[in-house]
Design a protein around this motif. Structure first.
Motif, short mmCIF file in Angstrom:
data_model
loop_
_atom_site.label_atom_id
_atom_site.label_comp_id
_atom_site.label_asym_id
_atom_site.label_seq_id
_atom_site.Cartn_x
_atom_site.Cartn_y
_atom_site.Cartn_z
N ARG A 65 1.24 -1.53 -16.44
CA ARG A 65 -0.13 -2.01 -16.63
C ARG A 65 -0.89 -1.97 -15.30
O ARG A 65 -2.08 -1.60 -15.25
CB ARG A 65 -0.10 -3.43 -17.19
CG ARG A 65 -1.45 -4.00 -17.52
CD ARG A 65 -1.34 -5.45 -18.01
NE ARG A 65 -0.63 -5.57 -19.28
CZ ARG A 65 -0.41 -6.73 -19.90
NH1 ARG A 65 -0.85 -7.86 -19.36
NH2 ARG A 65 0.25 -6.76 -21.04
N THR A 66 -0.23 -2.34 -14.21
CA THR A 66 -0.87 -2.31 -12.89
C THR A 66 -1.33 -0.91 -12.52
O THR A 66 -2.43 -0.72 -11.99
CB THR A 66 0.10 -2.85 -11.83
OG1 THR A 66 0.37 -4.23 -12.09
CG2 THR A 66 -0.46 -2.70 -10.43
N VAL A 67 -0.49 0.09 -12.80
CA VAL A 67 -0.87 1.48 -12.50
C VAL A 67 -2.11 1.87 -13.30
O VAL A 67 -3.04 2.52 -12.78
CB VAL A 67 0.30 2.43 -12.78
CG1 VAL A 67 -0.13 3.89 -12.60
CG2 VAL A 67 1.48 2.11 -11.87
N LEU A 77 -5.91 -3.12 -3.31
CA LEU A 77 -5.39 -3.70 -4.54
C LEU A 77 -4.09 -4.46 -4.29
O LEU A 77 -3.28 -4.09 -3.43
CB LEU A 77 -5.17 -2.62 -5.59
CG LEU A 77 -6.43 -1.91 -6.09
CD1 LEU A 77 -6.06 -0.79 -7.06
CD2 LEU A 77 -7.39 -2.89 -6.75
N ILE A 78 -3.89 -5.48 -5.11
CA ILE A 78 -2.74 -6.39 -4.97
C ILE A 78 -2.02 -6.48 -6.31
O ILE A 78 -2.65 -6.63 -7.35
CB ILE A 78 -3.21 -7.79 -4.54
CG1 ILE A 78 -3.98 -7.70 -3.22
CG2 ILE A 78 -2.04 -8.75 -4.41
CD1 ILE A 78 -4.82 -8.92 -2.93
N ALA A 85 4.89 0.55 -9.19
CA ALA A 85 3.47 0.42 -8.83
C ALA A 85 3.22 0.48 -7.34
O ALA A 85 2.06 0.40 -6.92
CB ALA A 85 2.93 -0.91 -9.38
N GLY A 86 4.25 0.64 -6.55
CA GLY A 86 4.10 0.57 -5.09
C GLY A 86 3.09 1.55 -4.53
O GLY A 86 2.37 1.24 -3.58
N GLN A 87 3.02 2.77 -5.11
CA GLN A 87 2.09 3.77 -4.60
C GLN A 87 0.66 3.54 -5.07
O GLN A 87 -0.29 4.16 -4.55
CB GLN A 87 2.55 5.18 -5.03
CG GLN A 87 3.92 5.57 -4.49
CD GLN A 87 3.97 5.52 -2.97
OE1 GLN A 87 3.11 6.08 -2.31
NE2 GLN A 87 4.98 4.84 -2.43
N TYR A 129 9.28 -9.39 2.48
CA TYR A 129 8.75 -8.16 3.10
C TYR A 129 9.86 -7.13 3.29
O TYR A 129 9.69 -5.94 3.00
CB TYR A 129 8.10 -8.49 4.44
CG TYR A 129 7.64 -7.27 5.20
CD1 TYR A 129 6.41 -6.69 4.94
CD2 TYR A 129 8.46 -6.68 6.16
CE1 TYR A 129 5.99 -5.57 5.62
CE2 TYR A 129 8.06 -5.55 6.85
CZ TYR A 129 6.83 -4.99 6.57
OH TYR A 129 6.42 -3.86 7.25
N ASP A 130 11.00 -7.58 3.77
CA ASP A 130 12.12 -6.65 3.98
C ASP A 130 12.59 -6.05 2.67
O ASP A 130 13.10 -4.91 2.64
CB ASP A 130 13.28 -7.39 4.66
CG ASP A 130 12.96 -7.78 6.10
OD1 ASP A 130 12.02 -7.20 6.69
OD2 ASP A 130 13.64 -8.68 6.63
N GLU A 131 12.40 -6.79 1.57
CA GLU A 131 12.82 -6.29 0.26
C GLU A 131 11.93 -5.16 -0.22
O GLU A 131 12.42 -4.15 -0.77
CB GLU A 131 12.79 -7.45 -0.75
CG GLU A 131 13.08 -7.05 -2.19
CD GLU A 131 12.78 -8.16 -3.17
OE1 GLU A 131 13.31 -8.14 -4.29
OE2 GLU A 131 11.98 -9.06 -2.82
N VAL A 132 10.63 -5.27 -0.05
CA VAL A 132 9.69 -4.31 -0.66
C VAL A 132 9.05 -3.36 0.35
O VAL A 132 8.45 -2.36 -0.04
CB VAL A 132 8.58 -5.04 -1.44
CG1 VAL A 132 9.16 -5.82 -2.60
CG2 VAL A 132 7.77 -5.96 -0.52
#
Length: 843
Positions: free
Chosen positions: A559-561, A576-577, A595-597, A638-641
């Motif tokens: 949905r985010t994409v 975007l967040i 959705a990271g990209q 942060y280290d995770e993602v």
């Protein structure tokens, strides 16, 4: 000897000098109390007697309509007290409930007296409304209801306190030769001023009589609490500097409860658009009739209306008496006038309609309007003085039909609808980024309800918070608020029940040129130029089953994409967040994978809670230590993602706030927590470039309001300390701090925390320091490598106790104070106990 404050009736049983602080064993057998005792009666009525029952002291507390209560902000209960020795001690008493009725409500007992307002009371408690239909033994620190319960019976008991350092152990037995049984512990860093007997009642009913057989205080060997050693802070102003994002000091506002309506927003009337239910008289909720039962007919009208598919209709008999509607319970600051408007139509009205403001039904000012057959807005203004103003009325003596479609009433000093006093306090915090409109609210919000003429916008039932949303603070009002505060906007779109198309249209309405479809609508609504919002979040907490439209991680990521693609097709420059959680967590991994990209940031929320079953000192240790956990958690997430984080909801969420519409008066403790979080965000830097306190006003609010006042909490002062004494460049430093095994904290707590920042021109060095020790100042030596000051100031955030609060009656108990630094203090500071400080040094 201490006494209660000014304005309270204080009676000393025996004249004479104050008794020394020493152990004693008093059997209460004589005709008079020794002069060690102070009998304090804030409200006349309670009495003491040594004659009614020989060998016992009798305390009689009558019941009144509201009782003789002792609670936060209400100190009316009688108290008999005597000083206690310094160091550690044991204190015990034998108590009997001699008289009480079936309707008596009370908490009477043995008390440790820290201040006249702060007690720890152990003894019989009865109040059916609080779950105690029969007397039980309760232990309560002031403000902590039902802290510990020891059950029944409670009519004949022996009670004991054992002071051991900061810990107060309480015990009970129900026979003289029985063994002491523990009731519970309570920690306090405050020095006790005495021991005593408290008589507290809650309301009307039969008097309560408590008899005291003896009071005994004995000293025990005391283990001294070690004093903290000094701290050292070494600043390397010539080292590698890191650019800081001002968004780290952001805040969050949600259209819920009293954040806007009753907080930011200056509107004084309830249900001004006449939606909802009607009373038996036919008057719509929030309003009261004028002249009901005198020939007028009141009804809702769902065929003829102005907004909300409903209006108030009144068929007036024209009998020379007033008929209409009113609202009472209103208040106004002295010297301020009123402005407003009403939207009216009439049919066959034989005379004018009156709009008036009143005091106890006495007319203060009035405007009269001739009302025709078409809806029309009638504006008015009432100049001060308006002494005793408390109500607003719309009424007529004419014959005919009157429809009221909308009404508005605001203080005349409002700033485009916003309260001037609230805006002033917000400006002191220098808010750089303001998140809106939710929160859980946003998952059912449709932004088009909040544009167009304000009086015609439809009220909607908000299912997230089970209340009416009036849609008075829509897109245009939000951006005006950002202008008033000088902050960057940040909008969350509805990704729960909303669609990508709806979200993209909002982006275009806000950011699109005036010739785009939505830009034309914006221009038609009065704002041709784009508002410009750079930061957008796709939904709120979509991981939670409490969220409207909640789905699992994969579905939300997809949905985010979809949302991101539609929104960026309108404006490719927006940031975007996506919603994340405290990590490591599989939800975050799925967001990054799918959705990271498509997005720029992962959001994280965290609320720190207190525990009503823990003592004030335990909760102090828990809350002031929590920033250490948060800093580690954000680093791990942060280290995770490997994606920048937006920490866009964080705050202390107290148990009391849950009982009071999410409102509470924050303590100095919570201000230290906020400084700690803001310090952590400086160290986290680009890993967490943005963060937003939840929330700004009333709802977990940094600012609290009533109808005429606004007060800044210690959390607001923490933000002011950081924003006025921070800078855009992080400076490396090293802190060597003493530690303390503080109750409530996880392990040994570092007592001193510090960060350093340089101004844009690098000619001013700011150090923000925290002393978490609850009772002791800490000396702190400074070494400034690469920076030689020529002058400086020190701003402190401090208060009498770590649980001090700012109230409407005492708004400056916790405050910021600034003084010049002597040259010697450039190298050696003293950090105030349970306080924070900002040292500003200039080259």
């Amino acid at each position: 000897m201490w006494k209660l404050g000014i304005g309270l009736l204080t009676v000393l049983s025996v004249p004479g000098a104050a008794w020394s602080q020493e152990a004693f064993d008093e059997g209460l057998d004589g005709p008079n109390l020794s002069n060690r005792w102070t009998w304090s009666v804030p409200v006349a009525g309670p009495t003491t007697s040594l004659a009614e029952r020989p060998g016992w002291l009798r305390i009689r507390i009558p019941q009144t309509a509201t009782g003789f209560n002792h609670w936060v902000g209400l100190y009316e209960a009688p108290l008999l007290s005597a000083p206690v020795p310094g160091g550690d001690w044991d204190a015990e008493a034998h108590l009997q409930l001699s008289e009480r009725g079936p309707d008596s409500t009370f908490h009477v007992g043995f008390a440790v007296v820290f201040t006249p307002e702060r007690l720890l009371t152990l003894g019989p408690f009865r109040a059916p409304q609080f779950g105690a239909p029969e007397p039980e033994v309760w232990l309560e620190p002031t403000g902590r209801g039902a802290f510990r319960k020891a059950g029944a019976p409670a009519d004949d008991i022996w009670v004991q306190f054992r002071k051991r350092g900061w810990r107060y152990e309480s015990f009970l037995k129900r026979a003289a030769d029985a063994q002491w049984q523990p009731v519970g512990d309570c920690s306090s860093a405050d020095t006790p001023q005495g021991i005593g007997i408290l008589g507290k009642t809650f309301g009307s009913g039969q008097a309560v009589v408590l008899d005291v057989d003896y009071v005994r205080v004995s000293t025990v060997p005391t283990q001294a609490t070690p004093k903290p050693g000094p701290a050292t802070v070494r600043v390397n102003a010539g080292g590698d500097l890191a650019r800081l994002n001002p968004r780290r000091n952001g805040q969050f506002v949600e259209l819920m409860h009293r954040c806007f309506y009753g907080g930011f927003w200056a509107e004084m009337l309830q249900n001004r658009k006449f939606t909802g239910e009607v009373s038996p008289e036919g008057v719509i909720e929030g309003w009261q009739p004028v002249g009901a039962g005198e020939g007028a007919v009141f009804s809702r009208d769902n065929s003829v209306y102005y907004a909300a598919a409903q209006a108030q209709r009144i068929e007036c008999p024209g009998d020379g008496r007033e008929h209409g509607i009113r609202q009472g319970g209103l208040e106004l600051r002295s010297g301020v006038g009123l402005v407003g408007r009403v939207v009216l139509r009439g049919e066959g009205l034989s005379g004018p309609v009156s709009v008036s403001v009143r005091a106890q039904d006495k007319m203060l000012a009035e405007k009269r309007f001739e009302v025709g057959a078409d809806w029309k807005t009638y504006e008015f203004r009432f100049e001060p003085p308006l002494p005793g103003f408390d109500s607003f009325a719309i009424a007529t003596e004419a014959k005919g039909k009157l429809w009221i479609g909308c009404a508005s009433l605001m203080p005349a000093d409002n700033l485009d609808g916003f309260r001037a006093d609230v805006i002033e306090l917000c400006r002191r915090m220098h808010i750089p980024s303001l998140r809106y409109p939710g929160g859980n609210f946003v998952s059912g919000y449709h932004w088009e309800d909040g544009i167009g003429p304000r009086d015609r916008r439809p009220p909607r039932w908000d299912r997230a918070w089970s209340e009416w949303e009036w849609n008075d603070i829509g897109t245009h009002e939000y951006f005006r608020l950002c202008e008033l505060l000088g902050c960057e906007p940040y909008i969350t779109v509805n990704a729960g029940e909303g669609t990508p198309t709806e979200a993209a249209a909002w982006v275009e309405y806000v950011n699109g040129a005036a010739d785009t479809p939505q830009g034309k609508r914006r221009a038609a609504n009065g704002h041709p130029e784009p508002f410009r919002c750079p930061l957008w979040s796709i939904g709120n907490e979509m991981y939670g089953n409490w969220q409207l439209g909640h789905v699992d991680a994969t579905k939300y990521a997809i949905r985010t994409v979809e949302f991101a693609s539609a929104m960026r097709a309108v404006d490719s420059d927006i940031e975007l967040i996506v919603n994340g959680v405290e990590g490591p967590n599989p939800w975050n991994a799925r967001m990054a994978e799918v959705a990271g990209q498509a997005v720029d940031y992962l959001s994280v929320h965290h609320y720190t809670s207190d525990d009503p079953q823990r003592s004030p000192l335990d909760n102090y240790g828990r809350i002031v230590s929590m920033p250490l956990y948060l800093e580690g958690m954000l680093n791990r997430t942060y280290d995770e993602v490997h994606m920048p984080l937006m920490f866009d909801e964080w705050n202390v969420w107290t148990n009391l706030a849950n009982q009071q519409g999410y409102e509470d008066f924050y303590q100095l403790r919570d201000g230290l927590y906020a400084v700690g979080v803001l310090n952590a965000l400086v160290r986290l830097g680009d890993k967490v470039p943005g963060a937003h306190l939840a929330q700004t006003v009333n709802v977990l609010g940094a600012i609290r309001t009533n109808k005429t006042q606004a007060v800044a909490s210690p959390i607001a002062l923490a933000f002011q300390l950081h924003t006025e004494h921070g800078g855009p460049w992080r400076v490396p430093l090293k802190v060597d701090t003493p530690k303390l095994a503080l109750p409530g904290a996880d392990g040994d707590l570092p007592l001193v925390d510090a960060v350093a920042m340089l101004s844009e021109t690098k000619d001013t060095l700011h150090l923000i320091l925290i002393n978490r020790h609850p009772t002791d100042d800490i000396p702190c030596s400074l070494t400034l490598d690469g920076f030689t000051p020529t002058s400086g100031t020190l701003t402190t955030m401090a208060g009498p106790s770590y649980d001090s609060i700012n109230t409407f009656e005492q708004p400056d108990t916790v405050k910021l104070e600034t003084r010049d630094l002597a040259k010697a203090e450039w190298k050696q500071l003293v950090l105030p106990k349970h306080g924070a400080a900002a040292a500003t040094l200039r080259r």
